[in-house]
Motif scaffolding. Structure first.
Motif, PDB file in Angstrom:
ATOM      1  N   TYR A   1      -8.127  10.726  -3.880  1.00 26.44           N
ATOM      2  CA  TYR A   1      -9.350  10.886  -4.669  1.00 26.44           C
ATOM      3  C   TYR A   1     -10.483  11.558  -3.893  1.00 26.44           C
ATOM      4  CZ  TYR A   1     -13.287   9.670  -7.697  1.00 26.44           C
ATOM      5  OH  TYR A   1     -14.401   9.724  -8.499  1.00 26.44           O
TER       6      TYR A   1
ATOM      7  N   PHE B   1      -3.872   7.496  -6.467  1.00 29.29           N
ATOM      8  CA  PHE B   1      -5.255   7.836  -6.833  1.00 29.29           C
ATOM      9  C   PHE B   1      -6.197   7.618  -5.653  1.00 29.29           C
ATOM     10  CE2 PHE B   1      -9.421   6.435  -8.338  1.00 29.29           C
ATOM     11  CZ  PHE B   1      -9.794   7.500  -9.143  1.00 29.29           C
ATOM     12  N   HIS B   2      -6.137   6.451  -5.036  1.00 28.17           N
ATOM     13  CA  HIS B   2      -7.058   6.126  -3.939  1.00 28.17           C
ATOM     14  C   HIS B   2      -6.768   6.962  -2.690  1.00 28.17           C
ATOM     15  CE1 HIS B   2      -9.111   2.942  -6.024  1.00 28.17           C
ATOM     16  NE2 HIS B   2      -7.984   2.313  -6.275  1.00 28.17           N
TER      17      HIS B   2
ATOM     18  N   GLN C   1     -11.076  12.390 -12.019  1.00 33.16           N
ATOM     19  CA  GLN C   1     -10.704  11.239 -12.842  1.00 33.16           C
ATOM     20  C   GLN C   1      -9.959  11.678 -14.098  1.00 33.16           C
ATOM     21  OE1 GLN C   1     -14.363   9.086 -13.462  1.00 33.16           O
ATOM     22  NE2 GLN C   1     -14.633   8.721 -11.266  1.00 33.16           N
TER      23      GLN C   1
ATOM     24  N   ASN D   1       0.829  -1.199   0.000  1.00 29.89           N
ATOM     25  CA  ASN D   1       0.000   0.000   0.000  1.00 29.89           C
ATOM     26  C   ASN D   1       0.860   1.244   0.000  1.00 29.89           C
ATOM     27  OD1 ASN D   1      -2.466  -1.360   0.080  1.00 29.89           O
ATOM     28  ND2 ASN D   1      -2.260  -1.663   2.304  1.00 29.89           N
TER      29      ASN D   1
ATOM     30  N   ARG E   1       2.259   1.090 -12.071  1.00 27.78           N
ATOM     31  CA  ARG E   1       0.798   1.112 -12.009  1.00 27.78           C
ATOM     32  C   ARG E   1       0.272   0.979 -10.588  1.00 27.78           C
ATOM     33  NH1 ARG E   1      -1.889   0.144 -16.893  1.00 27.78           N
ATOM     34  NH2 ARG E   1      -0.501  -0.177 -18.679  1.00 27.78           N
ATOM     35  N   VAL E   2       0.914   0.153  -9.790  1.00 26.39           N
ATOM     36  CA  VAL E   2       0.450  -0.057  -8.417  1.00 26.39           C
ATOM     37  C   VAL E   2       0.591   1.227  -7.609  1.00 26.39           C
ATOM     38  CG1 VAL E   2       0.847  -1.323  -6.273  1.00 26.39           C
ATOM     39  CG2 VAL E   2       0.975  -2.517  -8.475  1.00 26.39           C
TER      40      VAL E   2
ATOM     41  N   PHE F   1      -6.288  12.569 -13.226  1.00 26.59           N
ATOM     42  CA  PHE F   1      -5.431  11.396 -13.064  1.00 26.59           C
ATOM     43  C   PHE F   1      -5.218  10.663 -14.390  1.00 26.59           C
ATOM     44  CE2 PHE F   1      -6.279  11.941  -8.539  1.00 26.59           C
ATOM     45  CZ  PHE F   1      -5.052  11.596  -7.986  1.00 26.59           C
TER      46      PHE F   1
ATOM     47  N   TRP G   1      -1.554   9.969 -16.134  1.00 26.79           N
ATOM     48  CA  TRP G   1      -1.077   8.651 -16.562  1.00 26.79           C
ATOM     49  C   TRP G   1      -0.754   8.633 -18.053  1.00 26.79           C
ATOM     50  CZ3 TRP G   1       1.152   4.789 -14.441  1.00 26.79           C
ATOM     51  CH2 TRP G   1       1.265   3.574 -15.134  1.00 26.79           C
TER      52      TRP G   1
ATOM     53  N   PHE H   1       0.738   4.266  -8.785  1.00 29.30           N
ATOM     54  CA  PHE H   1      -0.205   5.252  -9.322  1.00 29.30           C
ATOM     55  C   PHE H   1      -1.611   5.004  -8.785  1.00 29.30           C
ATOM     56  CE2 PHE H   1      -3.239   6.710 -12.545  1.00 29.30           C
ATOM     57  CZ  PHE H   1      -2.868   8.040 -12.639  1.00 29.30           C
ATOM     58  N   ALA H   2      -2.029   3.739  -8.751  1.00 26.19           N
ATOM     59  CA  ALA H   2      -3.355   3.399  -8.235  1.00 26.19           C
ATOM     60  C   ALA H   2      -3.485   3.786  -6.775  1.00 26.19           C
ATOM     61  CB  ALA H   2      -3.619   1.911  -8.413  1.00 26.19           C
ATOM     62  N   ASN H   3      -2.427   3.575  -6.006  1.00 29.89           N
ATOM     63  CA  ASN H   3      -2.468   3.932  -4.588  1.00 29.89           C
ATOM     64  C   ASN H   3      -2.493   5.446  -4.389  1.00 29.89           C
ATOM     65  OD1 ASN H   3      -2.555   1.453  -3.151  1.00 29.89           O
ATOM     66  ND2 ASN H   3      -0.437   1.058  -3.741  1.00 29.89           N
TER      67      ASN H   3
END
Length: 207
Positions: A42, A38-39, A64, A7, A31-32, A67, A71, A34-36
């Protein structure tokens, strides 16, 4: 930076070195991470943009899109400020663009934070207590809404969104001294408006 479970984890100091590492890893296509990112940001960004748009759906679309743009352009993405100030500044600019193009009346949504007062422990959770808490929440919300708009933005960025004075200065393109001065004036004004509810106000915002 990630913890053992994978995380995203921010250090308390929000150091420039950490931001530089995060930006570099995103540029390299992590990607991981970046996703974290974002969450992590957000919800706060959506709530921030909501004050400009008055629409949850529009606010979510704006964040959205930000982000997605990051990306898609990650290889050349190189923010001049720290990560958090960059995101809030991008959100503010996009929200203002939406506001200008669609002529949407600004609406400030702060109810959710102040409704936390309804959960303050009391001897009896009865109707009278709930009505009193609603009255306090309404009084605080109304007092903040009476602030001049520039002060209100700075106050909410600090007390709701958790930005430092330096980050707010970067978001709004003003000096840190201006942020400090405006916050001081806002607090003084709110204390005058809320003298009857001052203990609750001080507890809620931890002055």
């Amino acid at each position: 930076m990630q913890d053992e479970s994978g995380n995203f984890k921010m250090n308390g100091d929000g150091s420039e070195n950490q931001d530089a590492n995060i930006i570099r890893d995103i540029q390299n296509g992590d990607r991981v991470l970046f996703a974290n990112i974002f969450h992590t940001h957000y919800s706060g960004l959506c709530a921030f943009v909501l004050r400009y748009t008055g629409s949850f759906e529009v606010s979510e679309d704006i964040i959205q899109d930000i982000f997605l743009s990051i990306w898609q352009n990650r290889k050349t993405w190189s923010p001049a400020t720290g990560l958090k100030p960059y995101l809030y500044k991008a959100a503010r600019n996009s929200a203002l663009d939406y506001h200008r193009h669609n002529k949407v009346k600004r609406k400030w949504e702060t109810e959710s934070r102040y409704l936390e007062l309804s959960h303050v422990e009391s001897p009896e959770d009865n109707l009278k207590d709930r009505e009193a808490n609603k009255e306090i929440a309404s009084a605080i919300e109304e007092a903040i809404d009476r602030l001049p708009e520039s002060r209100k933005i700075i106050f909410l960025l600090s007390r709701e969104d958790g930005l430092t004075y330096k980050e707010i200065a970067e978001v709004l393109n003003v000096s840190v001294k201006t942020v400090e001065t405006q916050m001081g004036r806002s607090i003084k004004t709110l204390r005058q408006y809320l003298v009857e509810y001052l203990p609750f106000f001080l507890l809620l915002f931890q002055f």
